[in-house]
Scaffold this motif. Structure first.
Motif, PDB file in Angstrom:
ATOM      1  N   UNK A  67       0.955  -1.430   0.165  1.00  0.00           N
ATOM      2  CA  UNK A  67      -0.213   0.359   0.254  1.00  0.00           C
ATOM      3  C   UNK A  67       1.230   0.981  -0.364  1.00  0.00           C
ATOM      4  N   UNK A  68       2.292   1.140   0.620  1.00  0.00           N
ATOM      5  CA  UNK A  68       2.806   2.342   0.351  1.00  0.00           C
ATOM      6  C   UNK A  68       3.939   2.390  -1.145  1.00  0.00           C
ATOM      7  N   UNK A  69       3.367   1.240  -0.998  1.00  0.00           N
ATOM      8  CA  UNK A  69       4.581   1.539  -2.928  1.00  0.00           C
ATOM      9  C   UNK A  69       3.256   1.890  -3.676  1.00  0.00           C
ATOM     10  N   UNK A  70       2.012   1.754  -3.525  1.00  0.00           N
ATOM     11  CA  UNK A  70       0.930   2.125  -4.422  1.00  0.00           C
ATOM     12  C   UNK A  70       0.768   3.590  -4.647  1.00  0.00           C
ATOM     13  N   UNK A  71       0.518   3.959  -2.987  1.00  0.00           N
ATOM     14  CA  UNK A  71       0.692   5.599  -2.700  1.00  0.00           C
ATOM     15  C   UNK A  71       1.556   6.425  -3.216  1.00  0.00           C
ATOM     16  N   UNK A  72       3.582   5.829  -2.946  1.00  0.00           N
ATOM     17  CA  UNK A  72       4.002   6.624  -3.363  1.00  0.00           C
ATOM     18  C   UNK A  72       3.890   6.506  -4.946  1.00  0.00           C
ATOM     19  N   UNK A  73       3.777   5.471  -5.720  1.00  0.00           N
ATOM     20  CA  UNK A  73       2.802   5.137  -7.105  1.00  0.00           C
ATOM     21  C   UNK A  73       2.367   6.744  -7.656  1.00  0.00           C
ATOM     22  N   UNK A  74       1.515   6.776  -7.044  1.00  0.00           N
ATOM     23  CA  UNK A  74       0.291   7.362  -7.128  1.00  0.00           C
ATOM     24  C   UNK A  74       1.130   9.157  -7.154  1.00  0.00           C
ATOM     25  N   UNK A  75       2.239   9.709  -6.307  1.00  0.00           N
ATOM     26  CA  UNK A  75       2.581  10.744  -6.496  1.00  0.00           C
ATOM     27  C   UNK A  75       3.456  11.519  -7.165  1.00  0.00           C
ATOM     28  N   UNK A  76       3.157  13.014  -7.662  1.00  0.00           N
ATOM     29  CA  UNK A  76       3.793  13.741  -8.253  1.00  0.00           C
ATOM     30  C   UNK A  76       5.062  13.113  -8.923  1.00  0.00           C
ATOM     31  N   UNK A  77       5.701  12.961  -9.597  1.00  0.00           N
ATOM     32  CA  UNK A  77       7.382  12.168  -9.951  1.00  0.00           C
ATOM     33  C   UNK A  77       7.477  11.474  -8.952  1.00  0.00           C
ATOM     34  N   UNK A  78       6.916  10.477  -9.201  1.00  0.00           N
ATOM     35  CA  UNK A  78       7.096   9.118  -8.247  1.00  0.00           C
ATOM     36  C   UNK A  78       7.036   9.147  -7.529  1.00  0.00           C
ATOM     37  N   UNK A  79       7.808   7.491  -7.059  1.00  0.00           N
ATOM     38  CA  UNK A  79       8.540   7.217  -5.702  1.00  0.00           C
ATOM     39  C   UNK A  79       9.558   8.156  -4.813  1.00  0.00           C
ATOM     40  N   UNK A  80      10.348   8.389  -6.406  1.00  0.00           N
ATOM     41  CA  UNK A  80      11.909   8.939  -5.743  1.00  0.00           C
ATOM     42  C   UNK A  80      11.773  10.686  -4.901  1.00  0.00           C
ATOM     43  N   UNK A  81      10.631  11.247  -5.933  1.00  0.00           N
ATOM     44  CA  UNK A  81      10.769  12.174  -5.886  1.00  0.00           C
ATOM     45  C   UNK A  81       9.458  12.517  -4.451  1.00  0.00           C
ATOM     46  N   UNK A  82       8.469  10.949  -4.489  1.00  0.00           N
ATOM     47  CA  UNK A  82       7.889  11.944  -2.996  1.00  0.00           C
ATOM     48  C   UNK A  82       9.199  11.534  -1.974  1.00  0.00           C
ATOM     49  N   UNK A  83       9.437  10.602  -2.113  1.00  0.00           N
ATOM     50  CA  UNK A  83      10.244  10.179  -0.193  1.00  0.00           C
ATOM     51  C   UNK A  83      11.265  11.159  -0.641  1.00  0.00           C
ATOM     52  N   UNK A  84      12.170  11.554  -1.482  1.00  0.00           N
ATOM     53  CA  UNK A  84      12.719  13.268  -0.785  1.00  0.00           C
ATOM     54  C   UNK A  84      12.249  14.129  -0.306  1.00  0.00           C
ATOM     55  N   UNK A  85      11.037  14.430  -0.910  1.00  0.00           N
ATOM     56  CA  UNK A  85       9.671  15.586  -0.711  1.00  0.00           C
ATOM     57  C   UNK A  85       9.938  15.187   1.645  1.00  0.00           C
ATOM     58  N   UNK A  86       9.336  14.241   1.087  1.00  0.00           N
ATOM     59  CA  UNK A  86       9.363  13.453   2.622  1.00  0.00           C
ATOM     60  C   UNK A  86       9.816  13.617   3.945  1.00  0.00           C
ATOM     61  N   UNK A  87      11.171  12.933   2.995  1.00  0.00           N
ATOM     62  CA  UNK A  87      12.510  13.183   4.113  1.00  0.00           C
ATOM     63  C   UNK A  87      13.291  14.682   4.398  1.00  0.00           C
ATOM     64  N   UNK A  88      12.393  15.653   3.046  1.00  0.00           N
ATOM     65  CA  UNK A  88      13.276  16.635   3.934  1.00  0.00           C
ATOM     66  C   UNK A  88      12.224  17.578   4.564  1.00  0.00           C
ATOM     67  N   UNK A  89      10.705  17.297   4.476  1.00  0.00           N
ATOM     68  CA  UNK A  89       9.775  18.183   5.631  1.00  0.00           C
ATOM     69  C   UNK A  89      10.063  17.157   6.622  1.00  0.00           C
ATOM     70  N   UNK A  90      10.452  15.909   6.795  1.00  0.00           N
ATOM     71  CA  UNK A  90      11.166  15.560   8.092  1.00  0.00           C
ATOM     72  C   UNK A  90      12.227  16.556   8.682  1.00  0.00           C
ATOM     73  N   UNK A  91      12.950  16.380   8.047  1.00  0.00           N
ATOM     74  CA  UNK A  91      14.185  16.788   8.152  1.00  0.00           C
ATOM     75  C   UNK A  91      14.098  18.256   9.113  1.00  0.00           C
TER      76      UNK A  91
END
Length: 185
Positions: A86-110
């Motif tokens: 379900x996490x991969x599904x959500x990430x795959x639906x994000x603009x720019x794909x999984x890598x962009x979404x993960x980078x954005x989430x990490x930067x926000x958490x930092x």
């Protein structure tokens, strides 16, 4: 955030005998002729550093440097991440794909947790150094409890009786551990 050059501090017993960049400390320690064991610490995280004082090996030239995986101009490093479907599904639906979404989430958490992370990292660095250098000194356990409780006054009182170079270095490592707004972690 820019990377800073690694600085090291070397101790013989409880006495600081060298401080500076890796190259500077290496040069200073090459002059050391004593037989007492050396302990060298990374000034950023309080970790012990294994520094080989024998003749340095030739550093590889640009032509000899091994190629790494990823996109070198961007500094991208491939690593494995394990997520539920379900996490991969959500990430795959994000603009720019999984890598962009993960980078954005990490930067926000930092950004959100920067203060708390700084306090935790300073406490961990101080504790690493304390364990290696002061584990047998009077008041070690109480000082460790005060450090993790965020009790600066008690911590400073306990380490004040320790050898001067150890206490001074330890206070420097722990300086960022006393944030009142973030509290203990």
């Amino acid at each position: 955030m820019t990377a800073t050059a690694q600085t090291l501090t070397a101790f013989v017993g409880f006495e600081r005998i060298a401080k500076g960049s890796r190259k500077e400390v290496f040069a200073q320690l090459r002059q050391y002729s004593g037989s007492a064991p050396l302990l060298i610490f990374d000034d950023t995280n309080g970790a012990l550093v294994d520094l080989d004082l024998r003749e340095p090996a030739q550093e590889p030239t640009a032509a000899e440097a091994p190629r790494s995986v990823g996109r070198p101009k961007l500094g991208v490093v491939a690593r494995e991440v394990t997520l539920l479907p379900r996490h991969w599904d959500w990430l795959g639906r994000q603009p720019g794909g999984a890598s962009v979404a993960l980078r954005r989430l990490v930067e926000e958490a930092r950004r959100i947790h920067h203060g708390r992370d700084t306090v935790r990292e300073a406490r961990e660095a101080a504790y690493r150094f304390m364990t290696a250098m002061a584990g047998s000194l009077e008041g070690f356990e109480e000082a460790a409890r005060a450090l993790f409780a965020g009790d600066q006054e008690r911590f400073l009182a306990l380490v004040a009786v320790w050898p001067e170079d150890v206490g001074t270095y330890l206070q420097g490592l722990a300086a960022a551990a006393w944030s009142e707004k973030d509290g203990p972690t």
